[in-house]
Design a protein around this motif. Structure first.
Motif, short mmCIF file in Angstrom:
data_model
loop_
_atom_site.label_atom_id
_atom_site.label_comp_id
_atom_site.label_asym_id
_atom_site.label_seq_id
_atom_site.Cartn_x
_atom_site.Cartn_y
_atom_site.Cartn_z
N ARG A 160 72.81 33.76 -16.04
CA ARG A 160 73.76 34.84 -15.71
C ARG A 160 73.02 36.17 -15.66
NH1 ARG A 160 74.24 37.57 -20.49
NH2 ARG A 160 73.68 36.31 -22.32
N ASP A 161 73.65 37.12 -15.00
CA ASP A 161 73.12 38.48 -15.02
C ASP A 161 73.20 39.04 -16.43
OD1 ASP A 161 74.44 39.25 -11.76
OD2 ASP A 161 72.35 38.89 -12.32
N GLN A 164 76.44 40.36 -17.43
CA GLN A 164 77.55 39.41 -17.42
C GLN A 164 77.78 38.89 -18.83
OE1 GLN A 164 79.11 38.74 -14.56
NE2 GLN A 164 80.53 37.19 -15.27
N GLY A 169 82.01 34.24 -17.57
CA GLY A 169 81.73 34.83 -16.26
C GLY A 169 81.03 33.85 -15.35
N TRP A 172 74.64 33.52 -12.27
CA TRP A 172 73.87 34.46 -11.47
C TRP A 172 73.76 34.01 -10.02
CZ3 TRP A 172 68.99 32.88 -9.52
CH2 TRP A 172 68.31 33.86 -8.81
#
Length: 294
Positions: A160-161, A164, A169, A172
């Motif tokens: 994930r970012d 995030q 969520g 990525w």
């Protein structure tokens, strides 16, 4: 969703839960029987006859298969961690072993993604375009959760970012058909190396044996930065293993490797605290099934 293990969640269909409970008890019985057979003198004598090196505890020169103790887990890179976790625990009835995350930095980046970095350089493209997240500088992070079934563990991974939130969520990267393990729907097979085996030498011998058979796709990553296939091959032996010595994964050693068809493989060794974590999770699950009448 609670962060507590989901070992007390009831399935929506009680009949289905009963089927799963019975099947789980049968699976554990089969595993126990297999373990007893492995511990028997007859099996030990047979093993000694097949390969005396294994019987004396000197496994490092034994055939590669004698240095394994089965499959440790299957891994699945997911787009949404909470959704996947709910499916494997609440729907399919697995129980949580542990969760860890926010992994970032050069060492873990190289361990997981060296082959993809090399491919991007060879093609002259931005690594992001072939699914390589920036774990090295922390632009993206990796989270993991392990789910215990009766005879296997499933590892869920989400890249994930950094901005995030964990769990709820989106990943990525979008789901795509590429070789990078960061893409959702990517899977890998993890093989468990025995406690008394030299991890670095095992990886070296695995590559050498595969090359001897013409399986040139079998390539293990390195924990140091290499920018070409020549540099990867020239890396020192101790670059074959990422040994984690802190946090919840303390005692875990790993490396990623491509298989002969280009499939993603992982090899691990679990010692010390993390080994106890997995052993405790299995013991807890067996107690839960026994309490349910399994």
């Amino acid at each position: 969703m609670s962060n507590e293990p989901n070992d007390t969640h009831e399935l929506a269909d009680p009949d289905r839960r009963e089927i799963l409970r019975v099947a789980s008890g049968a699976a554990i019985a089969g595993i126990s029987a297999a373990a007893m057979a492995l511990d028997s003198p007859a099996f030990a004598q047979k093993a000694a006859g097949a390969d005396p090196r294994a019987a004396t505890g000197d496994r490092n020169d034994a055939p590669l298969g004698a240095r394994l103790q089965g499959v440790q887990h299957f891994g699945l890179t997911v787009q949404n961690m909470d959704r996947a976790f709910a499916f494997y625990t609440e729907v399919l009835g697995g129980t949580e072993v542990m969760r860890d995350g926010d992994f970032r930095g050069e060492k873990i980046h190289n361990t997981l993604l060296t082959d993809q970095e090399i491919l991007a350089r060879e093609r002259g493209v931005n690594p992001r375009t072939i699914g390589v997240p920036d774990l090295k500088d922390g632009g993206q992070r990796l989270d993991v959760r392990f789910v215990q079934f009766d005879n296997v563990v499933i590892e869920l991974l989400q890249y994930r970012d950094a901005q995030q939130p964990m769990g709820n969520g989106d990943s990525w990267a979008e789901p795509r058909d590429h070789m990078s393990p960061a893409y959702p729907r990517s899977m890998h097979i993890c093989f468990y190396i025995r406690d008394d085996v030299d991890f670095n030498k095992f990886i070296h011998d695995l590559e050498a044996e595969s090359a001897r058979r013409g399986m040139t796709q079998v390539k293990a990553n390195r924990v140091i930065t290499v920018t070409s296939e020549q540099e990867r091959l020239a890396a020192p032996l101790d670059a074959n293993t990422n040994r984690i010595t802190e946090g919840k994964s303390n005692g875990w050693s790993l490396i990623y490797c491509k298989g002969p068809e280009g499939e993603q493989l992982e090899f691990v060794q679990a010692l010390g605290p993390v080994k106890k974590t997995f052993e405790d999770a299995m013991a807890d699950r067996r107690r839960m099934l026994a309490a349910d009448g399994g």
